[in-house]
Scaffold this active site. Structure first.
Site, PDB file in Angstrom:
ATOM      1  N   LYS A 298       0.808  -1.223   0.000  1.00 36.83           N
ATOM      2  CA  LYS A 298       0.000   0.000   0.000  1.00 36.83           C
ATOM      3  C   LYS A 298       0.842   1.275   0.000  1.00 36.83           C
ATOM      4  O   LYS A 298       0.525   2.230  -0.704  1.00 36.83           O
ATOM      5  CB  LYS A 298      -0.936  -0.026   1.220  1.00 36.83           C
TER       6      LYS A 298
ATOM      7  N   MET B   2     -18.975 -36.050 -16.438  1.00 38.74           N
ATOM      8  CA  MET B   2     -17.705 -36.697 -16.754  1.00 38.74           C
ATOM      9  C   MET B   2     -17.286 -37.629 -15.625  1.00 38.74           C
ATOM     10  O   MET B   2     -16.814 -38.743 -15.867  1.00 38.74           O
ATOM     11  CB  MET B   2     -16.628 -35.637 -17.016  1.00 38.74           C
TER      12      MET B   2
END
Lengths: 172, 550
Positions: free
Chosen positions: B162, B462
């Site tokens: 920051k 699947m």
């Protein structure tokens, strides 16, 4: 399984060692030792890696290593044309009645006594790893209290320098 | 001029040609978001979740060839990117991920929302950075873009604490460093050209590298000059036009029967920018038996990694084609092409339900253009899309191949849609869709022309297929039994919902879906037991292809 020695110049930055050791873990390379140190150039560190494996593993390790942005140069050390050294510090139990025997052994191996106390001594030995192995075997019966090995370092003989090599990619 | 770190970031992004970023604001990127606000020229797509932003940036990159950019805050924002970054890494997608972090002084103190994202992403990025010195910010960003988009492309993460975002330093604009792939020396290809000239039954396999290096035109020229059949890995679909008679479709675990048969008969296999993944090669040890394998790849580490090549060239595939083409003469291989075309006769024996997905996917093509981006999620629907939708152009299939990330589709389709600026299709499954359906709100907010075809079989198809074939039909946790009403869900998000319940609905509903404005979700009620076939079971060889279930 064979042993191979790889030397590398890498960026001297925090995190580089993590990147390299992380790569070894992730790709399941079996590393015997990894020795990192500073060099004549502040921007670079030198690593000597001893790999136990086959030709395939060696090729994968060097190519994967070469892909890391922080790895600048790599070479596979030529067994017959390199100097290999490792340093050993070993603390042995050395009561007065055993001390002269230990000093005899130390003379044979050209080791140094670097610390002495009433019951122990610390020996220092430099040499090729197999010499260190032999030395350890001989003094083992006296009682090794603790020991530290640096891992192997290597330099190629003659005028060749790692830094002058073309990029590893160009050699394949 | 003196600029804050956040402003330098914006300037550098624009310098690199970035016009769109995907992201999510938070405490440690407030300054970056303030800079975006003040600048006002970067298009920012706010997603519902950071994972969606990462997949969107990835989809944007796959669809356009440009480097995708995503932004997330520190801590959970950063960790939410990880799946997206890993997905891009496995498929060599150029991506720059920007994360905020706590101030340099607070690093390592377990501060609020602090995480070691550089450590976490080390194995899934090409490279990453923590910028601790404002003076190095601009050069780091420029280097990151260069790394992401050069050689074998991939994601790069920049973690910006920051305080670096607010500190100021002198900023000098710079043009992006151009990446020019290294030219290939013709000597490296002479022997290979001889082998190709002598080969009676050559087969070209196109991988993702053909798309990454924009080699499609030269691949086509090579195939025509050699009169060789072409197949593609999942990542290579679109590199060669599906409608061309020499094209055999997908190769590998769910590849076509024609590709498998052709492969078995081929005497020389030319792997173009592909890495013989286990999903392609199956039984690696038997793969190359009796064949000459020639491998072209930009990544030295891929050569001989999975399959030992007899001859290889490490370079950009397109650069290789450029040099190889003039070395080859026009070769007639009529008998070989005739033999191969006979392999293409194939019945769709794998569907027994009344609404087979392949009929929807075949019909889909009459509503799309050749350059329409079709994104997928992961599972049966993905393989059916790869098998039955004809991909004519590179960068039209947007799919997670290497990592196989369920939940990739929504974000990726949003990115592809924004990147292409055109109507985009997402083919998904009910399992994958539930993972990141939250991004439907993003598509609605931006009124994206997105047609979502949800292959709804009420199960994890699947996995169920594997349970059917290999686990004695013990359907452990794969029957979904959700009560989700997809049409209502779409309406609730502000999208349009439609249903294809039977074969006769396919065309009229697709017509309506493609005519509608904004995102449309089409619930396609397919059968629970339809299989993806052909299939080569894991670790098996091309001889073991299953084309029909007994």
């Amino acid at each position: 399984m064979k042993k191979y020695t790889i030397t590398a110049l890498v960026a001297n930055k925090s995190g580089v060692l993590t990147r390299i050791s992380g790569l070894f873990a992730r790709r399941a390379f079996n590393i015997e030792s990894l020795c990192a140190c500073t060099t004549e150039n502040q921007a670079l560190s030198r690593m000597t890696i001893v790999l136990s494996g086959d030709e395939y593993t060696l090729a994968q390790l060097t190519k994967q290593l070469d892909k890391l942005i922080d790895v600048k140069k790599i070479a596979i050390a030529d067994e017959n044309d390199s100097v290999y050294r490792e340093l050993l510090l070993v603390k042995v139990s050395a009561p007065a009645n055993k001390r002269s025997e230990l000093i005899e052994i130390k003379e044979v191996y050209k080791a140094k006594i670097v610390d002495l106390s009433p019951e122990t001594l610390i020996l220092e030995l430099t040499g090729e790893p197999n010499k260190l192995d032999g030395f350890i075997k001989v003094i083992e019966p006296y009682g090794i209290l603790e020991m530290a090995r640096t891992g192997m370092t290597a330099l190629s003989r003659g005028e060749k320098c790692l830094n002058d090599l073309v990029d590893y990619n160009e050699c394949i | 001029m003196k600029l804050s770190g956040a402003d330098i970031l914006i300037q550098c992004l624009k310098e690199q040609g970035t016009d769109t970023v995907f992201g999510y604001p938070g405490g440690c990127v407030l300054d970056i978001y303030d800079a975006i606000y003040r600048d006002g020229t970067l298009k920012h797509i706010l997603t519902a979740h950071e994972q969606g932003a990462a997949h969107a940036a990835d989809g944007y990159a796959r669809a356009t060839g440009k480097t995708g950019v995503c932004i997330a805050t520190s801590g959970p924002g950063a960790t939410n990117l990880v799946t997206g970054i890993a997905t891009a890494y496995m498929d060599s997608v150029p991506l720059v991920a920007i994360t905020g972090n706590v101030t340099v002084a607070n690093l390592g103190r377990d501060s609020f929302q602090e995480v070691d994202i550089a450590g976490i992403t080390m194995p899934v990025t090409k490279h990453n950075y923590i910028v601790k010195d404002i003076n190095k910010l601009a050069s780091t960003i420029r280097e990151a873009f260069y790394i992401a988009s050069s050689g074998r492309k991939g994601p790069v993460l920049i973690d910006i604490p920051k305080n670096i975002q607010t500190e100021q330093c002198e900023f000098t604009p710079a043009a992006p460093a151009p990446y020019l792939p290294k030219p290939v020396a013709p000597e490296k290809l002479k022997e290979i050209a001889d082998i190709l000239a002598k080969s009676k039954r050559p087969l070209l396999i196109a991988g993702g590298g053909c798309i990454g290096s924009n080699a499609s035109d030269n691949l086509f020229a090579l195939a025509k000059k050699m009169n060789a059949p072409v197949c593609a890995t999942l990542m290579g679909l679109g590199a060669y036009p599906a409608s061309d008679e020499q094209f055999l479709g997908l190769i590998g675990m769910h590849g076509t029967d024609a590709a498998a048969k052709t492969f078995r008969r081929a005497d020389t296999v030319i792997a173009c920018g592909m890495r013989f993944s286990d999903r392609v090669a199956g039984n690696r040890a038997a793969f190359a038996e009796g064949k000459t394998i020639i491998q072209f790849d930009i990544d030295a580490a891929e050569i001989d990694k999975n399959v030992k090549a007899d001859h290889s060239v490490m370079a950009d595939v397109n650069e290789i084609f450029k040099v190889l083409l003039p070395l080859l003469g026009q070769t007639d291989r009529k008998d070989w092409l005739k033999e191969v075309s006979a392999y293409k006769e194939y019945e769709n024996a794998n569907f027994d339900s009344s609404l087979p997905a392949y009929k929807i996917l075949r019909a889909l093509r009459s509503f799309t253009d050749a350059d329409t981006r079709v994104a997928t999620d992961v599972g049966q629907h993905q393989m059916w899309t790869a098998q039955y939708y004809p991909f004519e152009q590179p960068r039209t299939l947007i799919s997670s191949g290497g990592l196989g990330t369920m939940g990739f589709g929504m974000g990726a389709a949003i990115g592809a849609c924004v990147g292409s600026g055109k109507k985009t299709v997402l083919v998904t499954g009910d399992g994958s869709f539930h993972m990141n359906l939250n991004e439907l709100c993003t598509a609605v907010s931006h009124e994206l022309p997105l047609v979502i075809l949800l292959m709804d079989n009420n199960c994890l198809g699947m996995v169920r297929q594997w349970q059917t074939l290999f686990y004695g039909k013990r359907y452990s946790q794969t029957t979904l039994d959700r009560k989700t009403d997809y049409c209502k869900l779409a309406e609730a998000f502000g999208a349009t919902g439609m249903t294809i319940a039977s074969e006769k609905d396919i065309r009229p509903v697709l017509k309506k879906a493609f005519a509608a404005k904004g995102p449309v979700l089409v619930d396609c009620k397919i059968g629970i037991d339809d299989k993806v076939l052909p299939m080569i079971a894991p670790g098996k060889s091309f001889e073991d292809i299953i084309t029909k279930l007994g």
